[in-house]
Design an enzyme around this catalytic site. Structure first.
Site, short mmCIF file in Angstrom:
data_model
loop_
_atom_site.label_atom_id
_atom_site.label_comp_id
_atom_site.label_asym_id
_atom_site.label_seq_id
_atom_site.Cartn_x
_atom_site.Cartn_y
_atom_site.Cartn_z
N ARG A 1 0.82 -1.22 0.00
CA ARG A 1 0.00 0.00 0.00
C ARG A 1 0.85 1.26 0.00
O ARG A 1 0.49 2.26 0.64
CB ARG A 1 -0.96 0.01 1.21
N ARG B 1 -3.88 6.73 0.68
CA ARG B 1 -4.43 7.94 1.31
C ARG B 1 -3.51 8.65 2.27
O ARG B 1 -3.77 9.79 2.65
CB ARG B 1 -5.74 7.58 2.03
N ARG C 1 -7.05 11.18 -6.46
CA ARG C 1 -8.24 10.38 -6.18
C ARG C 1 -9.50 11.23 -6.37
O ARG C 1 -10.49 10.76 -6.95
CB ARG C 1 -8.10 9.84 -4.75
N ASP D 1 -6.75 -2.96 -7.52
CA ASP D 1 -7.24 -3.59 -6.30
C ASP D 1 -7.52 -5.06 -6.58
O ASP D 1 -7.76 -5.44 -7.74
CB ASP D 1 -8.53 -2.92 -5.79
C1 LIG Z 1 -7.80 -7.20 1.04
C2 LIG Z 1 -7.26 -6.30 -0.05
C3 LIG Z 1 -8.00 -5.31 -0.76
N1 LIG Z 1 -7.12 -4.73 -1.67
C4 LIG Z 1 -5.88 -5.28 -1.54
C5 LIG Z 1 -5.94 -6.29 -0.55
C6 LIG Z 1 -4.82 -7.22 -0.17
C7 LIG Z 1 -3.78 -6.59 0.65
C8 LIG Z 1 -4.23 -6.10 2.01
O1 LIG Z 1 -4.70 -6.91 2.79
O2 LIG Z 1 -4.11 -4.89 2.23
C9 LIG Z 1 -4.67 -4.99 -2.34
C10 LIG Z 1 -4.42 -3.62 -2.79
N2 LIG Z 1 -5.23 -2.52 -2.71
C11 LIG Z 1 -4.61 -1.44 -3.28
C12 LIG Z 1 -3.38 -1.88 -3.84
C13 LIG Z 1 -2.53 -0.95 -4.70
C14 LIG Z 1 -1.12 -1.01 -4.69
C15 LIG Z 1 -0.39 -0.59 -3.43
O3 LIG Z 1 -0.18 -1.47 -2.57
O4 LIG Z 1 0.05 0.57 -3.36
C16 LIG Z 1 -3.24 -3.22 -3.50
C17 LIG Z 1 -2.08 -4.17 -3.81
C18 LIG Z 1 -5.13 -0.08 -3.36
C19 LIG Z 1 -6.27 0.34 -2.50
N3 LIG Z 1 -7.41 -0.37 -2.18
C20 LIG Z 1 -8.25 0.41 -1.44
C21 LIG Z 1 -7.65 1.69 -1.28
C22 LIG Z 1 -8.30 2.88 -0.60
C23 LIG Z 1 -9.43 3.37 -1.42
C24 LIG Z 1 -9.58 4.88 -1.49
O5 LIG Z 1 -8.67 5.58 -2.00
O6 LIG Z 1 -10.64 5.37 -1.09
C25 LIG Z 1 -6.42 1.66 -1.94
C26 LIG Z 1 -5.43 2.79 -2.10
C27 LIG Z 1 -9.62 0.00 -0.97
C28 LIG Z 1 -9.77 -1.36 -0.42
N4 LIG Z 1 -9.43 -2.52 -1.06
C29 LIG Z 1 -9.70 -3.60 -0.26
C30 LIG Z 1 -10.31 -3.13 0.91
C31 LIG Z 1 -10.79 -3.99 2.06
C32 LIG Z 1 -10.38 -1.74 0.80
C33 LIG Z 1 -11.05 -0.80 1.78
C34 LIG Z 1 -10.19 -0.51 2.95
C35 LIG Z 1 -9.34 0.68 2.66
O7 LIG Z 1 -9.89 1.65 2.17
O8 LIG Z 1 -8.12 0.62 2.95
C36 LIG Z 1 -9.45 -5.01 -0.64
#
Ligand SMILES: Cc1c2[nH]c(c1CCC(=O)O)Cc1[nH]c(c(CCC(=O)O)c1C)Cc1[nH]c(c(CCC(=O)O)c1C)Cc1[nH]c(c(C)c1CCC(=O)O)C2
Length: 345
Positions: free
Chosen positions: A25, A29, A38, A75
């Site tokens: 990540r 944010r 975003r 994602d």
């Molecule tokens: C379980 C999982 C998800 N997504 C991901 C996982 C596996 C890794 C982990 O456990 O963190 C993987 C993921 N999600 C994102 C990336 C991008 C690359 C990076 O790592 O920079 C990667 C590799 C961006 C993201 N994925 C998400 C965001 C935030 C969304 C936003 O900008 O509003 C980002 C930058 C949203 C997301 N996506 C997911 C959830 C549960 C959420 C909501 C929780 C949150 O907001 O943090 C599912």
């Protein structure tokens, strides 16, 4: 041919001082420039499917911190979206999906539209492969079938995965059908990312630790084994990192049986055990507690030093045990980057 990219050399089994580093990540944010892009993009999925802006947010943390790897900005839940399930990200709530709970729901999923829907993601990968610095590696990724299935079945995040486990145990054929579809879709999706320019793959099994041993072997290890085998066979030379978060001592069976090139350790994995048991078998990656990046100061320095001391003597990539969280001060990430780059072994 030996790569000039430290991240890929480490995955090929070299010990490198200072170790290559990147952070799960790393785009997100906690960075004001991410929040600005975003807002410009609209919804989170709009950002994932906008190659120009997705390239931009992938590059943002590289400019600040000089990571050795870039990870595609997308994602894990774009795959269910590409299979025709309704997926949305609600502000302050996280992902919301129309839940898959029956054989009929599984019948409604369709692999045939996947690559068309994922075309912008592949365009992001190919844009990144031209835009990243020459010594930076490009990581493609997908969620592991079990973790993606939990979101598909629950319809959101979950604490106990009651619906997913109930389907697994009460309707094993339906569950197996869903998992086999995900294994195939994920394999195809990762091969396409490699063909677009991804140089390494990470498979995120965030909820691996929720399964008892028998089911862990069947639905975490076996799908990962199949995905690694497919990538090694169809695209030889592209390394795969597995992240079976929360696997405990089953990390060892995961590494041995899946034949991953690297394993990402969550923060609960004891460092000496990882050095002794896992590192002789594959490259290890991890595992600083992400909250130390919020805490900062001497606690952060001490945490970094402990990880380096234990793991930098063998094939190692520095990372966190899980993703960066939004309240993380970017200055603390800069502090971590400087400390790793100054490490002399
Ligand atoms: C379980 C999982 C998800 N997504 C991901 C996982 C596996 C890794 C982990 O456990 O963190 C993987 C993921 N999600 C994102 C990336 C991008 C690359 C990076 O790592 O920079 C990667 C590799 C961006 C993201 N994925 C998400 C965001 C935030 C969304 C936003 O900008 O509003 C980002 C930058 C949203 C997301 N996506 C997911 C959830 C549960 C959420 C909501 C929780 C949150 O907001 O943090 C599912």
């Amino acid at each position: 041919m030996t790569s000039t990219k430290p991240f890929l050399r480490a995955l090929a089994g070299e010990t490198i001082i200072p170790p290559p580093f990147w952070l799960m990540r790393q785009a997100g944010r906690y960075l004001p420039e991410y929040r600005a892009t975003r807002t410009q993009a609209g919804s989170f999925l709009d950002l994932c499917y906008n190659p120009e802006l997705a390239v931009e947010v992938t590059l943002q943390p590289l400019r600040r911190f000089g990571f050795d790897a870039a990870i595609l900005f997308s994602d894990i839940l774009v795959v269910p979206d590409g299979l025709g399930q309704h997926v949305a990200f609600k502000e302050g709530e996280g992902p919301v999906l129309a839940p898959i709970r029956s054989a009929r729901d599984v019948d409604g999923l369709d692999l045939s539209g996947l690559h068309q829907r994922m075309a912008p993601v592949y365009a992001t990968v190919s844009g990144l492969s031209k835009a990243i610095p020459a010594t930076t590696a490009l990581i493609g990724f997908a969620g592991a079938p079990w973790t993606v299935a939990t979101y598909m079945i629950e319809g959101s995040g979950s604490k106990d995965f009651a619906n997913a486990k109930r389907l697994m145990w009460s309707e094993p054929e339906t569950f197996a059908r869903l998992m086999n579809l995900l294994i195939e879709a994920t394999g195809q999706y990762l091969i396409q990312q490699i063909d677009a320019g991804a140089e390494a793959i990470q498979i995120f099994d965030t909820w691996a630790g929720a399964l008892p041993e028998t089911e862990f072997r069947r639905w975490v290890i076996e799908p990962a084994r199949q995905l690694v085998e497919r990538i090694h066979c169809e695209r030889p030379g592209v390394p795969v990192i597995g992240f079976p978060r929360g696997a405990g001592i089953l990390y060892e069976a995961y590494v041995t049986e899946t034949k991953v090139d690297g394993v990402s350790l969550d923060s609960s994995v004891p460092l000496d055990w990882a050095a002794r048991v896992l590192q002789p078998k594959c490259t290890v990656q991890g595992n600083l507690d992400p909250i130390l990046l919020v805490a900062g100061d001497e606690a952060l320095d001490a945490g970094i030093d402990r990880v380096l001391k234990a793991l930098a003597k063998g094939p190692f990539i520095f990372n966190l045990g899980h993703g960066i969280i939004p309240p993380t001060p970017p200055e603390n990430v800069a502090r971590l980057a400087e400390r790793i780059k100054a490490f002399k072994g």
